[in-house]
Write a protein that holds these residues in place. Structure first.
Motif, PDB file in Angstrom:
ATOM      1  N   LEU A   1      -1.129   8.617  -0.127  1.00 51.55           N
ATOM      2  CA  LEU A   1      -0.807   7.446   0.461  1.00 51.55           C
ATOM      3  C   LEU A   1      -0.693   7.944   2.196  1.00 51.55           C
ATOM      4  CD1 LEU A   1       1.841   5.347  -1.128  1.00 51.55           C
ATOM      5  CD2 LEU A   1      -0.583   5.009  -1.382  1.00 51.55           C
ATOM      6  N   SER A   2      -1.344   7.088   3.113  1.00 52.78           N
ATOM      7  CA  SER A   2      -1.195   7.297   4.435  1.00 52.78           C
ATOM      8  C   SER A   2       0.124   6.937   4.842  1.00 52.78           C
ATOM      9  CB  SER A   2      -2.105   6.515   5.312  1.00 52.78           C
ATOM     10  OG  SER A   2      -1.829   5.059   5.138  1.00 52.78           O
TER      11      SER A   2
ATOM     12  N   ALA B   1       1.164   4.720   7.097  1.00 53.14           N
ATOM     13  CA  ALA B   1       1.270   3.326   7.171  1.00 53.14           C
ATOM     14  C   ALA B   1       1.726   2.898   5.512  1.00 53.14           C
ATOM     15  CB  ALA B   1       0.333   2.488   7.734  1.00 53.14           C
ATOM     16  N   GLU B   2       0.652   3.306   4.668  1.00 52.24           N
ATOM     17  CA  GLU B   2       0.953   2.701   3.211  1.00 52.24           C
ATOM     18  C   GLU B   2       2.384   3.090   2.727  1.00 52.24           C
ATOM     19  OE1 GLU B   2      -3.994   2.966   1.968  1.00 52.24           O
ATOM     20  OE2 GLU B   2      -2.783   4.850   1.854  1.00 52.24           O
ATOM     21  N   ARG B   3       2.550   4.493   2.939  1.00 56.71           N
ATOM     22  CA  ARG B   3       3.672   4.883   2.472  1.00 56.71           C
ATOM     23  C   ARG B   3       4.928   4.047   2.786  1.00 56.71           C
ATOM     24  NH1 ARG B   3       7.999   7.720   3.977  1.00 56.71           N
ATOM     25  NH2 ARG B   3       7.015   8.016   6.280  1.00 56.71           N
ATOM     26  N   LYS B   4       4.970   3.721   4.237  1.00 50.40           N
ATOM     27  CA  LYS B   4       5.967   2.927   4.854  1.00 50.40           C
ATOM     28  C   LYS B   4       6.038   1.271   4.106  1.00 50.40           C
ATOM     29  CE  LYS B   4       6.606   5.144   9.122  1.00 50.40           C
ATOM     30  NZ  LYS B   4       6.450   4.817  10.606  1.00 50.40           N
ATOM     31  N   ALA B   5       4.734   0.865   3.880  1.00 45.22           N
ATOM     32  CA  ALA B   5       4.575  -0.390   3.132  1.00 45.22           C
ATOM     33  C   ALA B   5       5.171  -0.384   1.839  1.00 45.22           C
ATOM     34  CB  ALA B   5       3.186  -0.929   3.371  1.00 45.22           C
ATOM     35  N   ARG B   6       4.761   0.810   1.133  1.00 43.11           N
ATOM     36  CA  ARG B   6       5.527   0.923  -0.069  1.00 43.11           C
ATOM     37  C   ARG B   6       6.624   0.949  -0.296  1.00 43.11           C
ATOM     38  NH1 ARG B   6       2.869   3.049  -4.609  1.00 43.11           N
ATOM     39  NH2 ARG B   6       0.858   2.131  -3.875  1.00 43.11           N
TER      40      ARG B   6
ATOM     41  N   GLU C   1       8.018  -2.361   0.344  1.00 43.19           N
ATOM     42  CA  GLU C   1       8.294  -3.480  -0.715  1.00 43.19           C
ATOM     43  C   GLU C   1       9.253  -2.983  -1.744  1.00 43.19           C
ATOM     44  OE1 GLU C   1       4.553  -4.239  -4.350  1.00 43.19           O
ATOM     45  OE2 GLU C   1       4.170  -2.820  -2.418  1.00 43.19           O
TER      46      GLU C   1
END
Length: 228
Positions: free
Chosen positions: A78-79, A81-86, A89
């Motif tokens: 994950l990027s 941003a994707e990691r933080k979004a995950r 969540e």
């Protein structure tokens, strides 16, 4: 060639054929057990190879056998941003689950303690009366302490008016009484805040209990309704 020799030749040929069959079987088995890698190419195509290029590793890949069965799946990296979004969540899901568990525990407690909203009104009145009694006692103590402070202050003032030195015992007593006065006032304030909070909590319990009763009634009517 004698019959015995013929038999030996036949057996030898049979053993040779059998050896070839077993050799082919093991070759097929070994090939089926071989490991391959399936990964997305840079243009979106699916690539199957004996290794994964370093630049393809972040996109994720599957470890597969020749027959296509998946041995293991490596998820894409994950990027940030994707990691933080995950993580956000997951945090929201955990908070929601904790809130649901807390609500279930609250509901169970209400249904165990009360039979109707009138029970809650009675419990609220009893709890508030207990706090009011404590406040009354604290206020009475406060009045006594104030009288002692006034009395000691008057004594100290009279001594000073006459030109006498105020004894250290009297000064210490005044300091102790003032500390006690402040502490008692703080306790009164805390009990008054508790009075308001307890009243709010009971009203909240009452509203929630009424809602639970309504849900129970709706379910009862639904299941009691004749099915067509």
């Amino acid at each position: 060639m004698s019959s015995g020799d013929k038999s030996i030749v036949i057996v030898a040929r049979f053993l040779m054929v059998l050896a070839l069959c077993w050799s082919g079987f093991y070759a097929v088995q070994a090939e089926a057990q071989s490991i391959y890698y399936r990964y997305p190419g840079p243009d979106g195509t699916v690539v199957i190879d004996t290794s994964v290029p370093p630049d393809a590793v972040p996109r994720g890949y599957d470890i597969i056998r020749l027959d296509g069965t998946v041995v293991k799946t490596i998820a894409p990296k994950l990027s940030e941003a994707e990691r933080k979004a995950r993580e956000l969540e997951f945090g929201i899901e955990e908070a929601r689950a904790a809130a649901d568990a807390k609500t279930r525990k609250w509901d169970e407690s209400l249904l165990l303690r009360y039979s109707n909203t009138q029970d809650i009104d009675v419990a609220k009145k009893r709890a508030l009366n207990d706090i009011k009694v404590r406040i009354s006692i604290l206020k009475s103590n406060l009045s006594v302490i104030k009288q002692q402070v006034y009395s000691n202050q008057a004594e100290a003032a009279e001594l000073e008016r006459r030109g006498h030195k105020v004894p250290s015992e009297l000064t210490d007593t005044l300091a102790s009484l003032r500390r006690e006065l402040t502490t008692t006032e703080q306790h009164i304030t805390a009990r008054q805040e508790e009075l308001e909070q307890v009243a709010t909590n009971y009203e909240r319990d009452k509203a929630r209990f009424a809602d639970l009763q309504e849900q129970v009634e709706l379910r009862r009517h639904y299941y009691a309704k004749p099915k067509k």
